[in-house]
Design a protein around this motif. Structure first.
Motif, PDB file in Angstrom:
ATOM      1  N   MET A  34     -27.755 -29.722   7.961  1.00  0.00           N
ATOM      2  CA  MET A  34     -27.582 -31.096   7.494  1.00  0.00           C
ATOM      3  C   MET A  34     -28.649 -32.019   8.066  1.00  0.00           C
ATOM      4  SD  MET A  34     -23.523 -31.941   7.251  1.00  0.00           S
ATOM      5  CE  MET A  34     -22.605 -31.445   5.781  1.00  0.00           C
ATOM      6  N   ALA A  35     -29.054 -31.790   9.315  1.00  0.00           N
ATOM      7  CA  ALA A  35     -30.090 -32.623   9.913  1.00  0.00           C
ATOM      8  C   ALA A  35     -31.409 -32.457   9.179  1.00  0.00           C
ATOM      9  CB  ALA A  35     -30.252 -32.272  11.393  1.00  0.00           C
ATOM     10  N   VAL A  36     -31.819 -31.232   8.952  1.00  0.00           N
ATOM     11  CA  VAL A  36     -33.107 -30.995   8.291  1.00  0.00           C
ATOM     12  C   VAL A  36     -33.091 -31.537   6.865  1.00  0.00           C
ATOM     13  CG1 VAL A  36     -34.669 -29.194   7.442  1.00  0.00           C
ATOM     14  CG2 VAL A  36     -33.716 -29.043   9.753  1.00  0.00           C
ATOM     15  N   ASP A  37     -31.977 -31.389   6.172  1.00  0.00           N
ATOM     16  CA  ASP A  37     -31.909 -31.937   4.812  1.00  0.00           C
ATOM     17  C   ASP A  37     -31.935 -33.454   4.835  1.00  0.00           C
ATOM     18  OD1 ASP A  37     -31.667 -31.161   1.964  1.00  0.00           O
ATOM     19  OD2 ASP A  37     -29.843 -32.385   2.057  1.00  0.00           O
ATOM     20  N   SER A  38     -31.315 -34.079   5.844  1.00  0.00           N
ATOM     21  CA  SER A  38     -31.394 -35.536   5.979  1.00  0.00           C
ATOM     22  C   SER A  38     -32.835 -35.976   6.213  1.00  0.00           C
ATOM     23  CB  SER A  38     -30.508 -36.015   7.131  1.00  0.00           C
ATOM     24  OG  SER A  38     -29.139 -35.811   6.847  1.00  0.00           O
ATOM     25  N   ALA A  39     -33.562 -35.262   7.074  1.00  0.00           N
ATOM     26  CA  ALA A  39     -34.970 -35.595   7.320  1.00  0.00           C
ATOM     27  C   ALA A  39     -35.790 -35.469   6.039  1.00  0.00           C
ATOM     28  CB  ALA A  39     -35.530 -34.682   8.410  1.00  0.00           C
ATOM     29  N   ASP A  86     -24.482 -21.782   4.624  1.00  0.00           N
ATOM     30  CA  ASP A  86     -24.562 -23.021   5.393  1.00  0.00           C
ATOM     31  C   ASP A  86     -23.664 -24.083   4.773  1.00  0.00           C
ATOM     32  OD1 ASP A  86     -26.163 -25.023   3.685  1.00  0.00           O
ATOM     33  OD2 ASP A  86     -27.498 -23.293   3.641  1.00  0.00           O
ATOM     34  N   SER A  87     -23.494 -25.170   5.492  1.00  0.00           N
ATOM     35  CA  SER A  87     -22.486 -26.167   5.136  1.00  0.00           C
ATOM     36  C   SER A  87     -22.838 -27.008   3.919  1.00  0.00           C
ATOM     37  CB  SER A  87     -22.241 -27.100   6.333  1.00  0.00           C
ATOM     38  OG  SER A  87     -23.458 -27.692   6.729  1.00  0.00           O
ATOM     39  N   LEU A  88     -24.067 -26.912   3.423  1.00  0.00           N
ATOM     40  CA  LEU A  88     -24.447 -27.668   2.242  1.00  0.00           C
ATOM     41  C   LEU A  88     -24.223 -26.884   0.949  1.00  0.00           C
ATOM     42  CD1 LEU A  88     -27.698 -29.347   3.583  1.00  0.00           C
ATOM     43  CD2 LEU A  88     -25.530 -30.475   3.067  1.00  0.00           C
ATOM     44  N   CYS A  95     -35.153 -32.614  15.166  1.00  0.00           N
ATOM     45  CA  CYS A  95     -35.513 -33.833  14.419  1.00  0.00           C
ATOM     46  C   CYS A  95     -34.330 -34.724  14.056  1.00  0.00           C
ATOM     47  CB  CYS A  95     -36.286 -33.453  13.157  1.00  0.00           C
ATOM     48  SG  CYS A  95     -35.322 -32.508  11.941  1.00  0.00           S
ATOM     49  N   GLY A  96     -33.101 -34.175  14.001  1.00  0.00           N
ATOM     50  CA  GLY A  96     -31.997 -35.010  13.530  1.00  0.00           C
ATOM     51  C   GLY A  96     -32.300 -35.545  12.141  1.00  0.00           C
ATOM     52  N   HIS A 116     -26.439 -37.072   6.595  1.00  0.00           N
ATOM     53  CA  HIS A 116     -25.313 -36.207   6.266  1.00  0.00           C
ATOM     54  C   HIS A 116     -24.256 -36.298   7.368  1.00  0.00           C
ATOM     55  CE1 HIS A 116     -26.744 -34.359   2.620  1.00  0.00           C
ATOM     56  NE2 HIS A 116     -27.836 -33.867   3.180  1.00  0.00           N
ATOM     57  N   ALA A 117     -23.106 -35.709   7.101  1.00  0.00           N
ATOM     58  CA  ALA A 117     -21.936 -35.891   7.962  1.00  0.00           C
ATOM     59  C   ALA A 117     -22.119 -35.354   9.380  1.00  0.00           C
ATOM     60  CB  ALA A 117     -20.719 -35.228   7.321  1.00  0.00           C
ATOM     61  N   ASN A 118     -22.940 -34.318   9.553  1.00  0.00           N
ATOM     62  CA  ASN A 118     -23.035 -33.676  10.861  1.00  0.00           C
ATOM     63  C   ASN A 118     -24.333 -34.009  11.590  1.00  0.00           C
ATOM     64  OD1 ASN A 118     -21.809 -32.021  12.839  1.00  0.00           O
ATOM     65  ND2 ASN A 118     -23.090 -30.284  12.247  1.00  0.00           N
TER      66      ASN A 118
END
Length: 382
Positions: A269-274, A104-106, A243-244, A210-212
């Motif tokens: 990235m969305a889940v990690d931001s949440a 994944d992108s992270l 969830c974004g 995050h960026a995305n």
């Protein structure tokens, strides 16, 4: 709909996932074809030595991952759906899994890269993040080729390749797609923080993006409208579906202090931001009562297990406008809600979600509306 990609001496059977009956969209585009043909015609494989590999960024559904089956390669994506599609299409085409790493992108990019193929993503900030990360692992001998639809490649797109990679030029357009060639000659790269942070004043929350992540610079007005119209009740098991950055689920955590909140999105990235936002803005005791899941909607979740599902459904997948993701989310919600459980969504007025919910749940209530959005509520009756 064509399922077989015949290109450069190979025939690949490719499907989008999740698969739909009467699928009208194919699992590759002309940008995939352009990249494959360019790589093949210029014999780029001869530049990849035994201890080097091909790096593929943003393969949509597996066309690139499957075609280059004979080459050691790492594939990077921020999309759970894309990664699932890639894995299933690798199996479908009997590709050898020993030669491919999917991440994944992270995760950190591999540093033994010789050739890089990039599908230009929809989000400019995400492209900048990827190019900045790429700049750390390439050298002057690395070959970098990107592709995208003509209408997705702008001056700002090319400027990012110039900034992080080096001298950049484009090809002629073919079938509405274009290639981007970057010579690695940029030596003075000043690393910047691509993620953003801003405040929701009413709650005093600091929001990390995050960026995305959708609406990464400000609070999405649809999300705000849903936050302002949460249902009253004693909800114990709550899901923020799609969830974004997690703001709707955070509002639920504040409104229902005893609830267990599950944040779900198909973007890593969305889940990690949440996750970051819950940790930053809530006491440790509250954040411990949360779960963060990267997934295709509610696939694999238990039937009749949740009291409330909140959703701000997307109406596009990558560059394609489509309502099938919303349909899937609503059907999944109906399956996973307990009897008398509620699905509450926000949507643009023109999307006609009310008809869809009526057909799935047998009921739909208009909770609130303004000039742009509606809040709809459907109840699981049996």
């Amino acid at each position: 709909m064509n399922e077989a990609l015949n290109i450069a001496g190979q025939t690949l059977v490719l499907h989008r996932h999740p698969r739909r009956r009467n699928e009208t969209l194919q699992a590759w585009d002309s940008a995939d074809e352009y990249l494959i043909n360019y790589f093949n015609e210029n014999e780029l494989d001869k530049y990849i030595t035994e201890d080097e590999q091909l790096l593929i960024l943003n393969d949509g559904f597996g066309a690139l991952s499957c075609f280059f089956n004979e080459i050691e390669r790492t594939v990077v994506s921020d999309s759970f759906l894309s990664i699932s599609s890639i894995k299933l299409n690798l199996q479908r085409n009997r590709c050898e899994t020993e030669r491919i790493i999917i991440q994944d992108s992270l995760q950190e990019m591999t540093n033994n890269v010789k050739v890089v193929l990039i599908k230009v993503p929809k989000t400019l900030a995400f492209l900048e993040y990827q190019l900045q990360e790429l700049s750390k692992v390439i050298n002057k001998d690395t070959i970098v080729v990107a592709a995208g639809k003509v209408d997705a490649i702008h001056k700002s797109t090319l400027a990012l390749f110039e900034k992080y990679i080096g001298t950049t030029k484009t090809s002629l357009a073919k079938k509405k797609s274009r290639l981007i060639f970057s010579l690695v000659d940029q030596t003075e790269i000043i690393e910047k923080e691509i993620a953003t942070t801003w405040e929701i004043e009413r709650q005093g929350w600091k929001i990390h993006n995050h960026a995305n992540v959708f609406s990464r610079n400000h609070l999405d007005i649809g999300g705000r409208y849903l936050m302002d119209n949460l249902p009253e009740g004693n909800f114990i098991k709550v899901i923020d579906l799609g969830c974004g950055n997690g703001v709707v689920g955070m509002a639920a955590a504040e409104a229902y202090p005893d609830a267990q909140i599950t944040f779900i999105d198909e973007s890593y990235m969305a889940v990690d931001s949440a996750r970051i936002n819950m940790l930053k803005n809530f006491e440790e005791e509250r954040s411990d009562n949360t779960r963060f899941v990267v997934n295709n909607g509610l696939v694999g979740f238990k039937e009749r297990s949740y009291d409330l599902i909140l959703c701000n459904p997307p109406f596009h997948q990558q560059h394609t406008i489509t309502d099938h993701i919303a349909w899937a989310m609503f059907n999944d919600a109906h399956f996973c809600l307990a009897v008398n459980g509620e699905l509450v969504i926000v949507g643009n007025r023109h999307l006609d979600y009310q008809d869809k919910l009526e057909r799935i749940f047998g009921n739909c209530e208009l909770v609130a509306e303004n000039k742009k959005f509606v809040i709809l509520r459907a109840v699981k009756m049996q």
